[in-house]
Write a protein that holds these residues in place. Structure first.
Motif, PDB file in Angstrom:
ATOM      1  N   UNK A  63       0.812  -1.229   0.000  1.00 16.66           N
ATOM      2  CA  UNK A  63       0.000   0.000   0.000  1.00 16.66           C
ATOM      3  C   UNK A  63       0.840   1.271   0.000  1.00 16.66           C
ATOM      4  N   UNK A  64       2.019   1.228   0.630  1.00 24.75           N
ATOM      5  CA  UNK A  64       2.878   2.415   0.687  1.00 24.75           C
ATOM      6  C   UNK A  64       3.483   2.741  -0.666  1.00 24.75           C
ATOM      7  N   UNK A  65       3.582   1.731  -1.546  1.00 23.48           N
ATOM      8  CA  UNK A  65       4.227   1.928  -2.842  1.00 23.48           C
ATOM      9  C   UNK A  65       3.240   2.324  -3.932  1.00 23.48           C
ATOM     10  N   UNK A  66       1.965   2.219  -3.640  1.00 21.09           N
ATOM     11  CA  UNK A  66       0.946   2.534  -4.654  1.00 21.09           C
ATOM     12  C   UNK A  66       0.638   4.033  -4.650  1.00 21.09           C
ATOM     13  N   UNK A  67       0.137   4.496  -5.782  1.00 24.56           N
ATOM     14  CA  UNK A  67      -0.294   5.888  -5.863  1.00 24.56           C
ATOM     15  C   UNK A  67       0.799   6.898  -6.134  1.00 24.56           C
ATOM     16  N   UNK A  68       1.980   6.434  -6.537  1.00 23.84           N
ATOM     17  CA  UNK A  68       3.064   7.375  -6.830  1.00 23.84           C
ATOM     18  C   UNK A  68       3.016   7.861  -8.275  1.00 23.84           C
ATOM     19  N   UNK A  69       2.192   7.220  -9.111  1.00 26.20           N
ATOM     20  CA  UNK A  69       2.058   7.651 -10.494  1.00 26.20           C
ATOM     21  C   UNK A  69       3.233   7.287 -11.380  1.00 26.20           C
ATOM     22  N   UNK A  99       6.312   8.755  -0.518  1.00 23.98           N
ATOM     23  CA  UNK A  99       6.783   7.412  -0.187  1.00 23.98           C
ATOM     24  C   UNK A  99       7.270   7.340   1.245  1.00 23.98           C
ATOM     25  N   UNK A 100       8.040   8.316   1.680  1.00 23.98           N
ATOM     26  CA  UNK A 100       8.566   8.319   3.044  1.00 23.98           C
ATOM     27  C   UNK A 100       7.440   8.432   4.073  1.00 23.98           C
ATOM     28  N   UNK A 101       6.464   9.249   3.763  1.00 28.13           N
ATOM     29  CA  UNK A 101       5.338   9.411   4.689  1.00 28.13           C
ATOM     30  C   UNK A 101       4.541   8.119   4.811  1.00 28.13           C
ATOM     31  N   UNK A 102       4.364   7.399   3.687  1.00 29.43           N
ATOM     32  CA  UNK A 102       3.593   6.152   3.709  1.00 29.43           C
ATOM     33  C   UNK A 102       4.317   5.066   4.493  1.00 29.43           C
ATOM     34  N   UNK A 103       5.640   4.965   4.302  1.00 26.34           N
ATOM     35  CA  UNK A 103       6.396   3.940   5.034  1.00 26.34           C
ATOM     36  C   UNK A 103       6.498   4.304   6.508  1.00 26.34           C
ATOM     37  N   UNK A 104       6.557   5.595   6.820  1.00 28.81           N
ATOM     38  CA  UNK A 104       6.632   6.027   8.217  1.00 28.81           C
ATOM     39  C   UNK A 104       5.368   5.673   8.986  1.00 28.81           C
ATOM     40  N   UNK A 109       9.814   4.867  13.102  1.00 28.17           N
ATOM     41  CA  UNK A 109      11.253   5.021  13.370  1.00 28.17           C
ATOM     42  C   UNK A 109      12.095   4.740  12.125  1.00 28.17           C
ATOM     43  N   UNK A 110      11.436   4.604  10.988  1.00 27.28           N
ATOM     44  CA  UNK A 110      12.145   4.310   9.739  1.00 27.28           C
ATOM     45  C   UNK A 110      13.046   5.481   9.334  1.00 27.28           C
ATOM     46  N   UNK A 111      14.232   5.134   8.831  1.00 27.17           N
ATOM     47  CA  UNK A 111      15.146   6.144   8.306  1.00 27.17           C
ATOM     48  C   UNK A 111      15.421   5.829   6.837  1.00 27.17           C
ATOM     49  N   UNK A 112      15.604   6.875   6.032  1.00 27.74           N
ATOM     50  CA  UNK A 112      15.667   6.709   4.582  1.00 27.74           C
ATOM     51  C   UNK A 112      16.991   7.220   4.022  1.00 27.74           C
ATOM     52  N   UNK A 113      17.463   6.487   3.033  1.00 26.81           N
ATOM     53  CA  UNK A 113      18.607   6.944   2.235  1.00 26.81           C
ATOM     54  C   UNK A 113      18.202   6.807   0.769  1.00 26.81           C
ATOM     55  N   UNK A 114      18.069   7.945   0.101  1.00 24.32           N
ATOM     56  CA  UNK A 114      17.591   7.954  -1.286  1.00 24.32           C
ATOM     57  C   UNK A 114      18.709   8.443  -2.200  1.00 24.32           C
ATOM     58  N   UNK A 115      19.082   7.595  -3.152  1.00 22.28           N
ATOM     59  CA  UNK A 115      20.110   7.951  -4.135  1.00 22.28           C
ATOM     60  C   UNK A 115      19.470   8.031  -5.515  1.00 22.28           C
TER      61      UNK A 115
END
Length: 300
Positions: A63-69, A99-104, A109-115
């Protein structure tokens, strides 16, 4: 531990040549039709690495990955308290925040590293990686040619190309991901392999000074003797480095997994290329020089 003089490394090399040729052909077929499985380092896209406080399932993540277009489905790798999401498209700022908001919401306590790598940067990285390998090989050819002779240099560079290509072939056949750490591993393998090869070549050159080689069989015996004298040193060195690389693969983090795997594969191929490829190839080149060593009449 001493090996008997009659152990014929040159003869045994025929079997390793066959094995390497078969694997090379197989690798070329896979590279020609499928290519390499490049990471985001070498192609445009975004790579999202998420560190979590708990392990989640694919069903929780979907569900967190859906809706990003986005037009392409991402490649997802779920580990223990870790998720890696790779997109073939560059995420826009609002998509990244969504995406970060959905996974949070799943784990606060999730931390993200986006490259993110754009198309031009990806091409430049791939081009520079190829240049780095070619320049290192050229430097090795020049050094060995000056330090020894061109036959040693040619045999050494063939062995190095063999080791590097075997790693590339394995990664292509099994569709393993190729990232920047893979290039570092290939360069490290080249450095390790040339060191092992030079040790054997130095012993061959030393034995050439004190021996009288009148026939091809004399040269063949000299190569077998030189390899035998340095064999345990080569095996001990290879085993020591292999153990370190193996435990990095087993216990190391996800970020160095491909580096460790490439090192393990390269060390295995490098361990036998110096013995069964470089040295016999030098013998073949030496036999074909303008003033060739005569074959033993008794065995003609």
């Amino acid at each position: 531990m001493r090996f008997k003089k009659e152990l014929d490394f040159v003869h045994l090399s025929k079997f390793f040549y066959i094995f390497s040729i078969v694997l090379t052909i197989l690798g070329l077929v896979f590279l020609g039709f499928l290519g390499l499985n490049y990471s985001v380092d070498f192609k445009a896209g975004s790579n999202v690495d998420v560190a979590l406080s708990k392990t989640i399932t694919q069903e929780e993540l979907n569900p967190a990955l859906s809706g990003l277009g986005l037009s392409h489905e991402p490649s997802i790798t779920i580990g223990e308290k870790r998720v890696n999401i790779r997109y073939d498209e560059v995420l826009k700022e609002e998509q990244s925040e969504q995406l970060q908001a959905a996974i949070s919401k799943i784990d606060d306590k999730a931390s993200f590293e986006i490259n993110t790598v754009d198309t031009e940067m990806a091409k430049e990285l791939a081009r520079n990686a190829i240049y780095s390998v070619l320049i290192s090989c050229l430097g090795i050819i020049i050094y060995v040619s000056i330090r020894f002779e061109w036959r040693f240099a040619l045999a050494a560079i063939v062995a190095l190309a063999h080791d590097a290509f075997m790693v590339v072939a394995i990664f292509s056949i099994f569709r393993l991901e190729v990232d920047l750490t893979f290039i570092v591993a290939v360069l490290t393998i080249i450095g390790y392999s040339i060191n092992d090869t030079i040790v054997i070549f130095d012993r061959i050159r030393e034995n050439l000074r004190f021996g009288k080689q009148k026939t091809y069989e004399d040269l063949k015996g000299l190569v077998n003797k030189s390899v035998s004298q340095t064999l345990m040193r080569s095996l001990y060195t290879a085993f020591t480095v292999f153990i370190a690389a193996f435990f990095l693969l087993i216990l190391g983090g996800e970020s160095i997994k491909m580096f460790s795997l490439a090192m393990v594969i390269g060390l295995l191929f490098g361990a036998y290329s110096s013995i069964f490829i470089a040295s016999p190839l030098w013998l073949l080149l030496k036999k074909r020089q303008k003033t060739p060593v005569k074959n033993n009449p008794a065995k003609a």
